[in-house]
Design a protein around this motif. Structure first.
Motif, short mmCIF file in Angstrom:
data_model
loop_
_atom_site.label_atom_id
_atom_site.label_comp_id
_atom_site.label_asym_id
_atom_site.label_seq_id
_atom_site.Cartn_x
_atom_site.Cartn_y
_atom_site.Cartn_z
N MET A 174 -43.42 30.65 -15.16
CA MET A 174 -41.99 30.93 -14.91
C MET A 174 -41.79 31.44 -13.49
SD MET A 174 -39.72 30.47 -17.21
CE MET A 174 -39.60 30.09 -18.93
N ARG A 175 -42.66 32.36 -13.10
CA ARG A 175 -42.51 32.92 -11.76
C ARG A 175 -42.69 31.86 -10.69
NH1 ARG A 175 -45.42 38.88 -12.00
NH2 ARG A 175 -45.01 39.19 -14.19
N GLN A 176 -43.66 30.95 -10.93
CA GLN A 176 -43.85 29.91 -9.94
C GLN A 176 -42.62 28.99 -9.90
OE1 GLN A 176 -45.12 29.70 -7.21
NE2 GLN A 176 -47.25 29.09 -7.45
N ARG A 177 -42.01 28.77 -11.04
CA ARG A 177 -40.77 27.98 -11.05
C ARG A 177 -39.67 28.70 -10.27
NH1 ARG A 177 -40.52 23.95 -15.34
NH2 ARG A 177 -42.51 24.04 -16.42
N VAL A 178 -39.61 30.01 -10.43
CA VAL A 178 -38.61 30.77 -9.67
C VAL A 178 -38.91 30.66 -8.17
CG1 VAL A 178 -37.70 33.08 -9.18
CG2 VAL A 178 -38.11 32.37 -11.55
N MET A 179 -40.20 30.75 -7.82
CA MET A 179 -40.58 30.59 -6.42
C MET A 179 -40.13 29.21 -5.91
SD MET A 179 -41.99 33.18 -4.98
CE MET A 179 -42.73 32.40 -3.52
N ILE A 180 -40.30 28.21 -6.74
CA ILE A 180 -39.87 26.87 -6.34
C ILE A 180 -38.35 26.83 -6.20
CG2 ILE A 180 -39.80 24.43 -7.01
CD1 ILE A 180 -42.53 24.81 -8.34
N ALA A 181 -37.66 27.50 -7.12
CA ALA A 181 -36.20 27.56 -7.03
C ALA A 181 -35.79 28.20 -5.70
CB ALA A 181 -35.63 28.35 -8.20
N ILE A 182 -36.48 29.28 -5.31
CA ILE A 182 -36.18 29.93 -4.03
C ILE A 182 -36.43 28.94 -2.89
CG2 ILE A 182 -36.95 31.71 -2.41
CD1 ILE A 182 -37.49 33.50 -4.85
N ALA A 183 -37.56 28.23 -3.00
CA ALA A 183 -37.92 27.29 -1.94
C ALA A 183 -36.88 26.17 -1.82
CB ALA A 183 -39.31 26.70 -2.21
N LEU A 184 -36.33 25.76 -2.97
CA LEU A 184 -35.39 24.64 -2.96
C LEU A 184 -33.97 25.07 -2.65
CD1 LEU A 184 -36.56 22.67 -6.11
CD2 LEU A 184 -37.19 22.31 -3.72
N ALA A 185 -33.77 26.38 -2.48
CA ALA A 185 -32.41 26.92 -2.40
C ALA A 185 -31.54 26.19 -1.38
CB ALA A 185 -32.46 28.41 -2.07
N ASN A 186 -32.15 25.77 -0.28
CA ASN A 186 -31.35 25.16 0.77
C ASN A 186 -31.72 23.70 1.01
OD1 ASN A 186 -29.91 27.70 1.51
ND2 ASN A 186 -32.01 28.36 1.90
N ASP A 201 -52.39 27.90 -15.97
CA ASP A 201 -53.22 27.11 -16.87
C ASP A 201 -52.79 25.64 -16.86
OD1 ASP A 201 -51.28 26.59 -18.91
OD2 ASP A 201 -51.50 28.68 -19.55
N VAL A 202 -53.63 24.80 -17.47
CA VAL A 202 -53.55 23.37 -17.23
C VAL A 202 -52.20 22.75 -17.58
CG1 VAL A 202 -54.71 21.17 -17.63
CG2 VAL A 202 -56.00 23.29 -17.67
N THR A 203 -51.62 23.13 -18.73
CA THR A 203 -50.34 22.52 -19.11
C THR A 203 -49.24 22.89 -18.12
OG1 THR A 203 -50.48 24.22 -20.78
CG2 THR A 203 -50.22 21.96 -21.55
N ILE A 204 -49.21 24.18 -17.77
CA ILE A 204 -48.19 24.64 -16.82
C ILE A 204 -48.40 23.95 -15.48
CG2 ILE A 204 -47.16 26.67 -15.75
CD1 ILE A 204 -47.09 26.82 -18.75
N GLN A 205 -49.66 23.83 -15.10
CA GLN A 205 -50.00 23.16 -13.85
C GLN A 205 -49.41 21.76 -13.82
OE1 GLN A 205 -54.12 23.48 -12.80
NE2 GLN A 205 -54.20 21.42 -12.01
N ALA A 206 -49.60 21.01 -14.91
CA ALA A 206 -49.08 19.64 -14.98
C ALA A 206 -47.56 19.64 -14.86
CB ALA A 206 -49.53 18.99 -16.28
N GLN A 207 -46.91 20.60 -15.52
CA GLN A 207 -45.45 20.66 -15.44
C GLN A 207 -44.97 20.92 -14.02
OE1 GLN A 207 -44.37 23.71 -18.21
NE2 GLN A 207 -45.08 22.56 -19.99
N ILE A 208 -45.64 21.85 -13.34
CA ILE A 208 -45.23 22.19 -11.97
C ILE A 208 -45.44 20.98 -11.05
CG2 ILE A 208 -45.75 23.67 -9.99
CD1 ILE A 208 -44.55 25.40 -12.03
N LEU A 209 -46.56 20.29 -11.23
CA LEU A 209 -46.82 19.10 -10.41
C LEU A 209 -45.77 18.02 -10.67
CD1 LEU A 209 -50.69 18.82 -10.58
CD2 LEU A 209 -49.29 19.67 -8.69
N ASP A 210 -45.44 17.84 -11.93
CA ASP A 210 -44.40 16.86 -12.27
C ASP A 210 -43.09 17.21 -11.58
OD1 ASP A 210 -46.06 15.40 -13.79
OD2 ASP A 210 -45.36 16.16 -15.74
N LEU A 211 -42.80 18.50 -11.58
CA LEU A 211 -41.57 18.97 -10.96
C LEU A 211 -41.54 18.63 -9.47
CD1 LEU A 211 -38.96 20.64 -11.12
CD2 LEU A 211 -40.34 22.68 -10.77
N ILE A 212 -42.65 18.92 -8.79
CA ILE A 212 -42.72 18.63 -7.36
C ILE A 212 -42.60 17.13 -7.11
CG2 ILE A 212 -44.23 18.72 -5.32
CD1 ILE A 212 -45.27 21.40 -6.36
N ASP A 213 -43.30 16.37 -7.95
CA ASP A 213 -43.28 14.91 -7.84
C ASP A 213 -41.85 14.38 -7.99
OD1 ASP A 213 -44.66 12.63 -7.35
OD2 ASP A 213 -44.98 12.17 -9.47
#
Ligand code: ATP
Ligand code: MG
Lengths: 343, 314
Positions: A174-186, A201-213
Motif C-alpha cells: 500500500m505504501r509503495q502504491r502511495v509513493m507511486i501516487a505521489i510520483a504520478l501527482a504531476n 512479497d511476490v504477489t504485491i511485486q507483480a501488481q506494482i510492476l503491472d501498474l508501472i507497465d
C-alpha cells in the motif's frame, strides 16, 4: 566508455520516439576517494520505454539515479563529467543540477524502502496533495480531489478513507502504491524507480510492476528502473543496461541481452538465469566480489573476476556494437567468433 | 485521548503518593529539632512540650503523615513554623513569580535553542555548526551567577537600560513586569538554550537522514519546507520532553538567579525554609514542585499524543 555510446542517431527508426532523458558520460567521484564511483555512464530513456539497470550491489545504480534527480547530498561528491538532457534541454551536471521545479513534477522517483519513505507524521492525503500543490497550485480541496483520483489510479480501494490514514496504517505494498501516487501527482515524463519491489512479497511485486507497465502504456511515461531481479527485467524491460563497477558494460534491447549476451559479466549473470519464458530468478552469483573502489583495476574493471581476461584487458575497452542498439564494452565483443565456438 | 491521559494519570497518582511519603520520612529522619528554631531562646521543657502538642509532633508518624496528606489534598499544607502563615498562602504568593520567570526563560531557551539546533544540524560540519557548538558550550560552561552579575553591571549600572533587581507583578504593570524579568530570564534561558540547541541538533540529525526527507526532496519541495516541515515535525518529540523537564527544573532550581536579581520567588522561599528547618513549608514546596513536575509530564504526554498519529489512532 565513450561519451556517445548511445546516440539517438544510431538507433533504428521506430524504436526511438522522442528521447525523454539522455545521460552522457556521467562520472562522479566521492570526496576523499581517488577513483570515480560512477565512471562514464551514458543512457537514454525515450517515451513509453522501460530501461532496466541491473548490476551487483554497490555498482553505482542508485548513485546514478540520485544524480539524475539531483538528490545526492551536497558536498560529498564531485561530478567529473556528464551532460543531462531532459525533454530537449541539456544541463552540465558539473555545474548544475536538474532545475528543482522539474523534480517531483516532470521527473519523479520512487524508492526501495516503502516502509520508511512516507512521513509518519502526515496523512496519506496530505502527502500526495502536497506534491500537487507544490507544482500545480490550486486550492487544498482540489489537491485532495486529485490525491483521491491518484489513489484510485494506483489501485487503492476505499480511497476516501485511505486519504485520512497515516502510513503506519498501511502495508508495505500500500505504501509503495502511495509513493507511486505521489510520483504520478504531476503526470511525470520520467519515472525513476530504484528497486521499487525488492522489499515487497511476490504477489504485491507483480501488481506494482503491472501498474508501472500500465502507466507507461497509458501515458507514455518513460521509466528508468533499477533492479536486482532478472525476472523483473525479463518481464518488464524494453532495454537493459548492465552495470559493473560504475560502468555500463552492456546495453541493449532486453531480448538481445538475454538471448545473446556479449559481456562476460552479463554471461555470468545469465548463466544461472531461467529462460525468458520462465522468469523469476534472482541475480546469479558471479564468482568473486567487486573490488573496493580504491582497488578498482585499471583498464577493464571486470578483469579481476573475468574468466577470459588477458593482458589486453589492462587497456580500457571501448563499447562495441553487437547488434542493433546493442553494445558491449569488452575487448572480446562481439563474442561469436571466439567464445561461442569454444563453448 | 481521554483513555490515554487516564492511563498516564494512573501512573501519576502513585508517583505523587510515593514522593509524599519520601518527603515526609526524610524530614523526620533529619537530625535537629525544628521546635528549637521555633522556640527561639525559650528552653523551658514545659513550653516545648506545649508547642509539640500544638503542632501535633507527638502523634505517631503514620497519623502525622495521614493528617498531612488529607489536609494537603484539601489545599491545607499546614502552618509555617516560623512565620505562622499558611504554607499554601506562602507558596501561592511566590509561585506566580517563579512561573513567570520560568516561562520567560523558556521563551528564550526555545527561540534561541531550537532554531540554532536546526541550523547546526542542517549545516552539519560547516562553520555555522562549529560556531553554534562553541557558543553552546560556552553557554553551558559560563556560570549563571557570573553572567547575571555582568549583565547587571553592564545593562543596569552602566547603560541603565533595565532595572537590576526586584519584581513587579504582571497584574500591576504588564510592561514593567516583563522588563524587570527580562535579564534574569535571559540569564536562565541562554543556559537552557545551549541544552535545547544540542538536543534539537541531535534530533534533527537523525531525522534529516530519514528516507521520508529524501522523499520530500524528490517531490521538489523547497529546502525550507523539507527541513522545517518534514524533518522538524518528527524531531519535536524529544524537544517537547526536554521542555517539560527543563521547565520543572526552572521552577525548582531558579534559586541562584532569583538571589542575584533579588526576585521574591519560589527559590528564596525554599532557601529560607530549608535553613530555618521550617518543615511544613519545605514539605509543601516539595510536594507542589513534585506535582508540578508530574503535571508537566502529563502535558508532555498530551503533546506526544497530539504529535503522534499512531497514538491518536488507538
Ligand atoms: N556518500 C557516499 N560516500 C562515499 N561512498 C558512497 C556514498 N554513497 C554511496 N557510496 C558508494 O558508492 C557505491 C555505489 O553505491 P550505490 O548505492 O549506487 O550502489 P547500488 O548499485 O545502488 O547498490 P544496491 O544494489 O546495493 O542498491 C557504493 O560502493 C557505495 O558504498
Ligand atoms: Mg541502490
Amino acid at each position: 566508455m565513450s561519451s556517445d555510446h548511445c546516440p539517438p542517431s544510431e538507433r533504428p527508426a521506430g524504436t526511438a520516439p522522442a528521447d525523454i532523458l539522455r545521460l552522457t558520460d556521467f562520472k562522479l567521484r566521492f570526496r576523499g576517494q581517488s577513483v570515480a564511483t560512477v565512471n562514464g555512464v551514458s543512457l537514454t530513456v525515450s517515451a513509453g520505454e522501460i530501461l532496466c539497470i541491473v548490476g551487483e550491489s554497490g555498482c553505482g545504480k542508485s548513485v546514478t539515479a540520485m544524480s539524475v534527480m539531483g538528490l545526492l547530498p551536497k558536498g560529498t561528491s564531485d561530478v567529473l563529467s556528464g551532460d543531462l538532457s531532459f525533454m530537449g534541454k541539456t544541463y552540465d551536471l558539473r555545474r548544475q543540477n536538474l532545475p528543482p521545479h522539474l523534480r517531483g513534477n516532470q521527473i519523479a522517483m520512487i524508492f526501495q524502502e516503502p516502509m520508511t519513505s512516507l512521513n509518519p507524521a502526515f496523512s496519506v492525503g496530505d502527502q500526495i496533495a502536497e506534491s500537487v500543490l507544490q507544482h500545480q497550485g490550486g486550492t487544498r480541496a482540489e489537491a485532495m480531489q486529485r490525491a483521491r483520483d491518484l489513489l484510485v489510479k494506483v489501485g487503492i480501494s476505499a480511497p476516501d478513507q485511505r486519504l485520512k490514514e497515516y502510513p503506519y496504517q498501511l502495508s508495505g505494498g500500500m505504501r509503495q502504491r502511495v509513493m507511486i501516487a505521489i510520483a504520478l501527482a504531476n503526470d511525470p515524463k520520467l519515472l525513476i524507480a530504484d528497486e521499487p519491489t525488492t522489499a515487497l512479497d511476490v504477489t504485491i511485486q507483480a501488481q506494482i510492476l503491472d501498474l508501472i507497465d500500465e502507466l507507461r502504456r497509458d501515458t507514455g511515461m518513460g521509466t528508468m528502473m533499477i533492479t536486482h531481479d532478472l525476472g523483473v527485467v525479463a518481464e518488464i524491460a524494453d532495454n537493459v543496461a548492465v552495470m559493473y563497477g560504475g560502468e555500463i558494460v552492456e546495453y541493449g534491447p532486453v531480448r538481445e541481452i538475454f538471448a545473446n549476451p556479449q559481456h562476460p559479466y552479463t554471461i555470468g549473470l545469465m548463466s544461472a538465469m531461467p529462460r525468458l519464458d520462465r522468469p523469476g530468478g534472482r541475480l546469479a552469483i558471479v564468482p568473486g566480489s567487486v573490488p573496493a573502489i580504491e582497488n578498482m583495476p585499471s583498464g577493464c574493471r571486470f578483469r579481476t573476476r573475468c574468466a577470459f581476461a588477458n593482458e589486453r584487458c589492462t587497456e580500457r575497452p571501448l563499447p562495441k556494437a553487437a547488434g542493433s542498439g546493442h553494445h558491449a564494452t569488452c575487448h572480446f565483443a562481439p563474442l561469436e567468433d571466439h567464445i561461442r565456438v569454444q563453448a | 485521548m481521554f483513555l490515554f491521559l487516564t492511563r498516564r494519570l494512573l501512573i501519576a497518582v502513585p508517583t505523587i503518593l510515593l514522593i509524599s511519603i519520601f518527603v515526609f520520612a526524610l524530614q523526620k529522619l533529619l537530625p535537629g529539632d525544628p521546635l528549637l528554631v521555633l522556640a527561639g531562646e525559650e528552653r523551658d521543657p514545659q513550653v516545648l512540650e506545649l508547642l509539640r502538642e500544638k503542632y501535633r509532633l507527638n502523634d505517631p508518624l503514620a497519623v502525622q503523615y495521614f493528617t498531612w496528606v488529607t489536609n494537603a489534598l484539601q489545599g491545607d499544607l499546614g502552618i509555617s513554623l516560623r512565620t505562622n502563615q499558611p504554607v499554601s498562602e506562602l507558596i501561592l504568593q511566590k509561585l506566580p513569580v517563579t512561573l513567570q520567570l520560568a516561562a520567560m526563560s523558556m521563551v528564550f531557551a526555545l527561540t534561541i535553542g531550537v532554531p540554532a539546533g536546526i541550523l547546526s544540524a542542517y549545516k552539519k560540519g560547516s562553520l555555522t555548526d562549529y560556531i553554534a557548538n562553541v557558543v553552546a558550550l560556552s553557554g553551558l560552561s559560563i556560570p549563571n551567577f557570573w553572567l547575571g552579575i555582568m549583565l547587571i553591571l553592564l545593562v543596569s549600572v552602566k547603560w541603565q537600560l533595565l532595572p537590576a533587581s526586584g519584581y513587579v507583578p504582571l497584574s500591576e504593570d504588564f510592561g514593567q513586569s516583563l522588563r524587570t524579568m527580562l535579564m534574569p530570564s535571559f540569564v536562565l534561558g541562554t543556559a537552557l538554550a545551549a541544552t535545547m540547541m544540542r538536543h534539537t541538533r541531535s534530533a534533527m540529525l537523525s531525522v534529516l537522514s530519514a528516507d521520508y526527507v529524501r522523499t520530500a526532496r524528490a517531490k521538489g519541495l523547497r529546502e525550507r519546507r523539507v527541513v522545517l516541515k518534514h524533518a522538524f515535525r518528527n524531531a519535536l518529540t524529544p524537544i517537547v520532553t526536554l521542555t517539560a523537564l527543563l521547565f520543572g527544573e526552572l521552577v525548582a532550581g531558579a534559586v541562584l538567579t532569583e538571589q542575584i536579581f533579588t526576585i521574591p520567588g519560589f527559590g528564596k522561599l525554599v532557601v529560607d525554609a530549608v535553613f530555618n528547618r521550617d518543615y511544613a513549608v519545605v514539605q509543601g514546596i516539595v510536594l507542589v514542585t513534585a506535582v508540578g513536575f508530574i503535571f508537566m509530564n502529563l502535558l508532555a504526554d498530551a503533546m506526544y499524543y497530539i504529535l503522534n498519529p499512531r497514538l491518536r489512532g488507538q
